[in-house]
Scaffold this motif. Sequence first.
Motif, PDB file in Angstrom:
ATOM      1  N   LYS A   1     -17.257 -25.331 -27.280  1.00  0.00           N
ATOM      2  CA  LYS A   1     -17.647 -26.528 -26.421  1.00  0.00           C
ATOM      3  C   LYS A   1     -18.724 -27.212 -27.156  1.00  0.00           C
ATOM      4  O   LYS A   1     -18.484 -28.414 -27.430  1.00  0.00           O
ATOM      5  CB  LYS A   1     -18.253 -26.307 -25.143  1.00  0.00           C
ATOM      6  CG  LYS A   1     -18.676 -27.555 -24.276  1.00  0.00           C
ATOM      7  CD  LYS A   1     -19.276 -27.211 -22.889  1.00  0.00           C
ATOM      8  CE  LYS A   1     -19.631 -28.747 -22.520  1.00  0.00           C
ATOM      9  NZ  LYS A   1     -20.629 -28.626 -21.245  1.00  0.00           N
ATOM     10  N   SER A   2     -19.856 -26.578 -27.577  1.00  0.00           N
ATOM     11  CA  SER A   2     -20.711 -27.212 -28.522  1.00  0.00           C
ATOM     12  C   SER A   2     -20.319 -28.041 -29.777  1.00  0.00           C
ATOM     13  O   SER A   2     -20.796 -29.066 -30.032  1.00  0.00           O
ATOM     14  CB  SER A   2     -22.008 -26.346 -28.709  1.00  0.00           C
ATOM     15  OG  SER A   2     -22.854 -26.963 -29.466  1.00  0.00           O
TER      16      SER A   2
ATOM     17  N   THR B   1     -25.318 -36.228 -24.850  1.00  0.00           N
ATOM     18  CA  THR B   1     -25.795 -35.536 -23.622  1.00  0.00           C
ATOM     19  C   THR B   1     -25.194 -34.507 -22.926  1.00  0.00           C
ATOM     20  O   THR B   1     -25.504 -33.687 -22.348  1.00  0.00           O
ATOM     21  CB  THR B   1     -26.078 -36.785 -22.649  1.00  0.00           C
ATOM     22  OG1 THR B   1     -24.955 -36.854 -22.126  1.00  0.00           O
ATOM     23  CG2 THR B   1     -26.953 -37.720 -23.078  1.00  0.00           C
ATOM     24  N   TRP B   2     -23.870 -34.436 -23.512  1.00  0.00           N
ATOM     25  CA  TRP B   2     -22.927 -33.135 -23.117  1.00  0.00           C
ATOM     26  C   TRP B   2     -23.200 -31.837 -23.716  1.00  0.00           C
ATOM     27  O   TRP B   2     -22.716 -30.874 -23.327  1.00  0.00           O
ATOM     28  CB  TRP B   2     -21.516 -33.660 -23.574  1.00  0.00           C
ATOM     29  CG  TRP B   2     -21.164 -34.819 -22.689  1.00  0.00           C
ATOM     30  CD1 TRP B   2     -21.809 -35.516 -21.644  1.00  0.00           C
ATOM     31  CD2 TRP B   2     -20.042 -35.517 -22.774  1.00  0.00           C
ATOM     32  NE1 TRP B   2     -20.986 -36.478 -21.374  1.00  0.00           N
ATOM     33  CE2 TRP B   2     -20.004 -36.871 -22.050  1.00  0.00           C
ATOM     34  CE3 TRP B   2     -18.968 -35.385 -23.954  1.00  0.00           C
ATOM     35  CZ2 TRP B   2     -18.741 -37.487 -22.138  1.00  0.00           C
ATOM     36  CZ3 TRP B   2     -17.808 -36.398 -23.870  1.00  0.00           C
ATOM     37  CH2 TRP B   2     -17.715 -37.328 -23.055  1.00  0.00           C
ATOM     38  N   GLN B   3     -24.162 -31.916 -24.796  1.00  0.00           N
ATOM     39  CA  GLN B   3     -24.360 -30.710 -25.584  1.00  0.00           C
ATOM     40  C   GLN B   3     -25.254 -29.456 -24.778  1.00  0.00           C
ATOM     41  O   GLN B   3     -25.659 -29.994 -23.688  1.00  0.00           O
ATOM     42  CB  GLN B   3     -25.496 -31.105 -26.575  1.00  0.00           C
ATOM     43  CG  GLN B   3     -25.200 -30.880 -28.292  1.00  0.00           C
ATOM     44  CD  GLN B   3     -23.858 -30.006 -28.545  1.00  0.00           C
ATOM     45  OE1 GLN B   3     -23.888 -29.020 -27.975  1.00  0.00           O
ATOM     46  NE2 GLN B   3     -23.208 -30.552 -29.351  1.00  0.00           N
TER      47      GLN B   3
ATOM     48  N   LEU C   1     -21.375 -45.277 -27.022  1.00  0.00           N
ATOM     49  CA  LEU C   1     -20.675 -44.122 -26.312  1.00  0.00           C
ATOM     50  C   LEU C   1     -21.282 -42.728 -27.060  1.00  0.00           C
ATOM     51  O   LEU C   1     -21.316 -41.730 -26.466  1.00  0.00           O
ATOM     52  CB  LEU C   1     -19.114 -44.157 -26.589  1.00  0.00           C
ATOM     53  CG  LEU C   1     -18.363 -43.008 -26.069  1.00  0.00           C
ATOM     54  CD1 LEU C   1     -18.484 -42.813 -24.651  1.00  0.00           C
ATOM     55  CD2 LEU C   1     -16.917 -43.198 -26.399  1.00  0.00           C
ATOM     56  N   TYR C   2     -21.514 -42.651 -28.307  1.00  0.00           N
ATOM     57  CA  TYR C   2     -22.178 -41.667 -29.046  1.00  0.00           C
ATOM     58  C   TYR C   2     -23.413 -41.274 -28.018  1.00  0.00           C
ATOM     59  O   TYR C   2     -23.543 -39.861 -27.876  1.00  0.00           O
ATOM     60  CB  TYR C   2     -22.675 -42.044 -30.330  1.00  0.00           C
ATOM     61  CG  TYR C   2     -23.897 -41.278 -31.060  1.00  0.00           C
ATOM     62  CD1 TYR C   2     -23.520 -39.838 -31.276  1.00  0.00           C
ATOM     63  CD2 TYR C   2     -24.863 -41.839 -31.047  1.00  0.00           C
ATOM     64  CE1 TYR C   2     -24.576 -39.032 -31.899  1.00  0.00           C
ATOM     65  CE2 TYR C   2     -26.092 -41.013 -31.543  1.00  0.00           C
ATOM     66  CZ  TYR C   2     -25.454 -39.746 -31.745  1.00  0.00           C
ATOM     67  OH  TYR C   2     -26.815 -38.725 -32.409  1.00  0.00           O
ATOM     68  N   GLY C   3     -24.046 -42.133 -27.564  1.00  0.00           N
ATOM     69  CA  GLY C   3     -25.371 -41.616 -27.067  1.00  0.00           C
ATOM     70  C   GLY C   3     -25.026 -40.784 -25.746  1.00  0.00           C
ATOM     71  O   GLY C   3     -25.934 -40.093 -25.290  1.00  0.00           O
ATOM     72  N   VAL C   4     -23.974 -41.102 -24.892  1.00  0.00           N
ATOM     73  CA  VAL C   4     -23.699 -40.711 -23.972  1.00  0.00           C
ATOM     74  C   VAL C   4     -22.803 -39.150 -24.269  1.00  0.00           C
ATOM     75  O   VAL C   4     -23.437 -38.140 -23.749  1.00  0.00           O
ATOM     76  CB  VAL C   4     -22.481 -41.094 -23.114  1.00  0.00           C
ATOM     77  CG1 VAL C   4     -21.822 -40.603 -22.030  1.00  0.00           C
ATOM     78  CG2 VAL C   4     -23.122 -42.675 -22.729  1.00  0.00           C
TER      79      VAL C   4
END
Length: 109
Positions: free
Chosen positions: A5-6, A52-54, A46-49
């Motif tokens: 996932k990461s 945050t999923w990391q 969108l990259y900034g969002v």
Amino acid sequence: MALLKSLSVFILAGLCEIGGGYLVWQWLKADKPLWYGIIGGIILALYGVVATWQIADFGRVYAAYGGIFIIMALVWAWKVDGFHPDKWDIIGALVAIIGACIIIYMPRK
């Protein structure tokens, strides 16, 4: 599963940052239409969002992302712009990715 996932999130974030930045670059440096810059700006946001999923905290994610970004930027330049990395580009990218993996994936207490 967390590692997969990461890595997936790093790749998606990298594509957003490099792709968005590339479109802005094309608009400003290669006289492409304004919509290149607008779409590039949206993709950069969108990259900034996506980042945050990391799985780790901000500092480690952004530090590790630097190494991953180096490899992705070289691959992008090679495939999109016809840039040919030399052995020093490749060695530097490998050093950076090893450092990035140590930062983000080494077990901590």
